[in-house]
Design an enzyme around this catalytic site. Sequence first.
Site, mmCIF file in Angstrom:
data_model
loop_
_atom_site.group_PDB
_atom_site.id
_atom_site.type_symbol
_atom_site.label_atom_id
_atom_site.label_comp_id
_atom_site.label_asym_id
_atom_site.label_seq_id
_atom_site.Cartn_x
_atom_site.Cartn_y
_atom_site.Cartn_z
ATOM 1 N N GLU A 488 0.812 -1.220 0.000
ATOM 2 C CA GLU A 488 0.000 0.000 0.000
ATOM 3 C C GLU A 488 0.844 1.268 0.000
ATOM 4 O O GLU A 488 0.290 2.371 0.054
ATOM 5 C CB GLU A 488 -0.956 -0.011 1.198
ATOM 6 C CG GLU A 488 -2.034 -1.079 1.073
ATOM 7 C CD GLU A 488 -2.901 -1.199 2.323
ATOM 8 O OE1 GLU A 488 -2.489 -0.712 3.384
ATOM 9 O OE2 GLU A 488 -3.992 -1.801 2.221
ATOM 10 N N GLN A 601 4.840 -4.193 2.327
ATOM 11 C CA GLN A 601 4.655 -5.628 2.587
ATOM 12 C C GLN A 601 4.851 -6.405 1.297
ATOM 13 O O GLN A 601 4.771 -5.844 0.206
ATOM 14 C CB GLN A 601 3.267 -5.894 3.156
ATOM 15 C CG GLN A 601 2.122 -5.801 2.181
ATOM 16 C CD GLN A 601 0.786 -5.701 2.895
ATOM 17 O OE1 GLN A 601 0.385 -4.618 3.291
ATOM 18 N NE2 GLN A 601 0.093 -6.809 3.046
#
Length: 766
Positions: A488, A601
């Site tokens: 993100e 991530q």
Amino acid sequence: MKNYLLHDEWKIIEEGFNPEYNEISESCFSIGNGRFGQRANFEEQYSGKSLQGSYVAGVYYPDKTRVGWWKIGYPEYFAKVLNAPNWIGIDVQVDGEVLDLATAKVLSFRRELDMRRGVLIRNFQVKMVSGKELEVSSTRFCSMANTEVGAIRYEVKPLNFSGNIQFTPFVDADVVNQDANWDEKFWVVVAKQAKRRSAYITAETKKTAFQVCTGMKFSVSRNGEKIKEEIVPTLEEKFISLSTTVACKKGDRVVLHKYAGIISSRYYDKSQLMSRCMEVVNEAYDSGFKNLLKAHEQVWSDKWKEADIVIEGDVAAQQGIRFNIFQLYQTYTGDDPRLNIGPKGFTGEKYGGSTYWDTEAYCLPFYLATAEQNVARNLLVYRYRHLPKAIENAEKLGFTGGAALYPMVTMNGEECHNEWEITFEEIHRNGAIAYAIFDYIRYTGDWDYLPEYGLDVLIGIARFWAQRVHWSEPKQKFVMHGVTGPNEYENNINNNWYTNYIAAWCMKYTVEAMDHVKSTDADRWAELVAKLNFDERETVAWMNIVDNMYYPEDEEKGIFLQQEGFLDKEIRTVDTLKPEERPLNQNWSWDRILRSCFIKQADVLQGLYFFEDQFDEDTHRRNFEFYEPLTVHESSLSACVHAILASRLGMHEKAYEMYLRTARLDLDDYNNDTEDGLHITSMAGTWMALVEGFGGMRAEDDMLAFDPHLPEKWNSYNFHIRWRNHFLHILVGKDGAALKNNADQPLKVKLRGEIVEVPAQGEVKF
Ligand code: BGC
């Protein structure tokens, strides 16, 4: 990072009171039973820093969205897990002086979460402002045996005085959500009553009209003898209490037992709630604390037999994995397909809604291997039930013909999230939902799931992807623009490798699944064609996309590109960041984060994890070596994937570093955010890091495969696995590994690549 909790194999321990970390402790010591749960708030009053939190599964409130700039397609509401009526409260006054650990001098303090037994224990001694000294010990649990019951044993001993101690057990429905968008209170009280030693309050959520009846009944004894108390009830608008005063001499032991019932209209007709609550509370009271506790401990003992992982030689790692398993089973027990696993479970409000892609991508493998098949199946059925809403959701964004876009965040199937870059763009979530169906069938062999529920969902998802891509003339390929991948820290990018890959995979898998149903259950297929208005030409279009999808790569480096243009960024590795810049999301502007190369991530690596067998080892290695040094792991869901890939590549030190990071993420507060609640969904990732990472477990060719490695610091580890009708025990030690088949049927497994038959009730060493 913090390091104030003691290391112990079975317990989480805070020795000495740390008020500055109280909210972290409230998260870490949370308890629950799959139906309700709570942060480790104190029973007595506390005026220091605290996040009050009690939660009831599936009871939510659609809070009106608040955004700066409204965009068409945003959901009007964000359904929130609600802070529910508090049943744990017991106010204590000593000769009129309130016991409050924020004002009294704390002489000693110990808080303990005994994970083997599932109980929260607190012992402390305090000197009150008046100089009176008290010793208090409390034991509390949310019963796993009777999931409508909570119980507390609260003992007080005056140490240097004789006097009157007033106890006021209460239920408080005047609770708020810290994250309420409009500072609104979400509960109205519809009924209440107090009858001698018991009291009940039924509260209803505004808009959703869920009702929860919370009841209590208590008894008091002094030095082991029951007291016939005078009880004074107080009924306020949203609060009920029962007060009683006990005359005590120095050294007396006064024990209050409080039994609570938490009954929700998700399970009973509203007209029966209070009578059911009375029944439950009276039964609990009549059973008594010891018996209730015994039954509760038995459930935990059985659970541990199935799901425990034992690590010898590393207490920190042992505590970490047990903590993760414990919290997962406190959050979700799998008997109700309307429930799911919120990223914070019953430990905090953040992430408001209940369900994210976390469930399918991270939690499913844990429940598949540690619980009965139905538990994992219920997680899938949850999404099947939400399919009509996912189709509506896609329609709101302009998709047609039964295309389904599952929400990023949801309670009842409706999208709750409202940041365009996530709501509209983080669409890879659809892929994880399809992948979970594949994963479930691969693991269980339950092909019946496809005609019954799975295919409807897969077709909806494939239809969505087919409309979401478009043809690029210059590339002569299908491309996907304006997406956010799992990372993100990049928004609105074109051709995110992971999203393109999983989209094409979904369409291909859907065609395979359709072929399976067509050939095995022609009648059901005919039914589905009619129900879904399916036109065979759709599959032709899907396969054309599959064959012509664009995947960004860099041939020179031999890596997949997270998105087009990724290499144009200034490439810096994480080790060039200063410690005070970490975590980036708390220290850098969003603008700076978005333009940087730092990865929140696993993204490309998430894809390599899911589709491992579609890429060779060198491809894995090159991508891992490129992306791992750029990854800041500021999502709790990251380190576990890196740990598994590192294990597979034989990078054992890296795997161990990543494992510790995920296993102790909350206990050590790695990301400086445990105070908001625990990272429940990433806890399943920890389990994956151990079982799939170190244990090298895979489900392939209708078999389980193991390729274990023992981390250098450990003497051994062992774990249990359910596989179809078998219950296996795997032990990995310094002298090799052993697999025991605890079933009455032999089992074929792959051990380090070789197919071996393990006899019934037999063991194979390897
Ligand atoms: C992660 C998402 C995840 C969400 C809830 C975010 O920080 O980036 O992948 O779904 O947390 O756990």
